[in-house]
Design an enzyme around this catalytic site. Structure first.
Site, short mmCIF file in Angstrom:
data_model
loop_
_atom_site.label_atom_id
_atom_site.label_comp_id
_atom_site.label_asym_id
_atom_site.label_seq_id
_atom_site.Cartn_x
_atom_site.Cartn_y
_atom_site.Cartn_z
N THR A 40 -13.30 2.01 -25.28
CA THR A 40 -12.76 1.26 -26.42
C THR A 40 -13.46 -0.08 -26.57
O THR A 40 -13.81 -0.51 -27.67
CB THR A 40 -11.24 1.03 -26.22
OG1 THR A 40 -10.61 2.31 -26.11
CG2 THR A 40 -10.63 0.27 -27.37
N HIS A 43 -16.82 0.37 -28.11
CA HIS A 43 -16.72 0.49 -29.58
C HIS A 43 -16.64 -0.90 -30.22
O HIS A 43 -17.27 -1.16 -31.25
CB HIS A 43 -15.49 1.30 -29.98
CG HIS A 43 -15.60 2.76 -29.68
ND1 HIS A 43 -16.51 3.58 -30.28
CD2 HIS A 43 -14.89 3.54 -28.83
CE1 HIS A 43 -16.38 4.81 -29.82
NE2 HIS A 43 -15.40 4.81 -28.93
N ILE A 264 -11.95 11.98 -28.21
CA ILE A 264 -11.75 11.60 -29.61
C ILE A 264 -13.03 11.90 -30.39
O ILE A 264 -14.05 11.23 -30.21
CB ILE A 264 -11.39 10.10 -29.73
CG1 ILE A 264 -10.10 9.84 -28.96
CG2 ILE A 264 -11.23 9.71 -31.20
CD1 ILE A 264 -9.70 8.39 -28.89
ZN ZN Z 1 -9.12 1.81 -21.47
#
Ligand code: ZN
Length: 340
Positions: A40, A43, A264
């Protein structure tokens, strides 16, 4: 205090001085010792499409941490200054049906530490006392800093009974590798993990007694023959978000097989539902960790012989964060831990 901040809507992160957080009545302040860099965070660092529509700037990022409580809010009981802690990075509300029923991880109003509210890549982070998970003495800060992704792996792997089962894990990132190690720990028979990246597969082979398969070099039919598996995999753990990986997995599942899906996909992909129907497959989508059953289970497994420490391949000073992020982007690492 030092904090790693997404300062503007562009690639990169900036280490700069920020005011230290002040606790509300139900919060604690944690002096951060170690943090893990998550996909994350990558990203957000890269500032891709998801980050652009999700992250308000400026924002202190990071949500995988371990540290020590240095201040507690006036309403907080059962937690005290000096306790070593990690904690859940999803902050839930009190209103939704799911939360009122005790299904905290299903709250539609969830906010993410380091995503929607100030994060843990800093000298201090403010956490609701509810989210805090005290660390037992035998879980050090380095392991404490990777409990968040380990929790994803535990939540996924324990979705279905694995005892005596043949398990396939698609995707040998840190979470996939940890999920495979969990499957081994809880008593699966064969645990196969697939990827296309030789560095990650080599790491997988070092972390646990599992079968790494480079899917560009060997297909799953021959792996099954090598392992003397007659019918297919009983349980699939999808960790890659790749269309091809999901197809390979569903092609090699047994009738009535069960799949837990954590990866994902970066864009929608086509699923052959007829194949899934005729194979009578069950698919369960996974997000985050169950609060706090997953936390309980992972601490208990770490205390009963689960060893995921080898998944940490880099230990860097917080100042060297650019190194860490760029190494992750090149796909040359397992888990990277920053020391504050
Ligand atoms: Zn994490």
């Amino acid at each position: 205090m030092r904090a790693l901040v997404k300062v503007e809507a562009a690639r990169g992160l900036t280490m700069r001085q920020e005011p230290a957080p002040v606790p509300g009545p139900d919060d604690v302040i944690v002096k951060v010792k170690k943090t893990g860099i998550c996909g994350t965070d990558v990203h957000i660092y890269k500032w891709d499409e998801w980050a652009q529509k999700t992250i308000p700037v400026p924002m202190i990022v990071g949500h995988e941490y371990a540290g020590e409580i240095v201040e507690v809010g006036s309403h907080v009981k059962n937690l005290a200054v000096g306790m070593r802690v990690s904690g859940e990075g999803h902050v839930v509300g009190t209103k939704s049906r799911a939360v009122r029923a005790g299904h905290f991880h299903l709250d539609p109003e969830t906010q993410g530490i380091g995503v929607n509210i100030p994060g843990a890549f800093a000298d201090y982070v403010r956490i609701p006392a509810f989210n805090v998970v005290p660390l037992p003495d035998d879980i050090d800060d380095e392991l404490g800093a990777i409990l968040d992704p380990l929790g994803n792996a535990v939540h996924t792997a324990l979705s279905f009974n694995l005892i005596g089962e043949d398990v396939i894990v698609t995707g040998a990132g840190p979470i996939g590798i940890m999920a495979a190690a969990i499957a081994r720990h809880v008593g699966a028979r064969h645990v196969v993990i697939t990827d296309v990246n030789p560095t990650r597969l080599a790491l997988a082979g070092r972390v646990a007694d599992i079968t790494p398969v480079n899917i560009t070099e060997e297909d799953l039919k021959s792996v099954m023959a090598r392992l003397k598996m007659a019918e297919g995999f009983d349980v699939g753990l999808e960790m890659s978000g790749q269309e091809a990986a999901f197809q390979q997995m569903t092609d090699h599942m047994v009738m009535g097989g069960r799949i837990a899906f954590l990866g994902i996909p970066s864009r929608p992909f086509v699923v052959d539902w007829a194949k899934l129907v005729f194979k009578v497959l069950t698919i369960k989508c996974i997000y985050g960790r169950e609060m706090f059953e997953t936390w309980y289970k992972m601490l208990a497994m770490l205390q009963s012989g689960l060893n995921v420490r080898p998944v940490i391949t880099h230990r860097l000073r917080a100042e060297d964060y650019v190194d860490g992020f760029e190494t992750m982007i090149r796909g040359e690492s397992g888990k990277i831990v920053l020391e504050w």
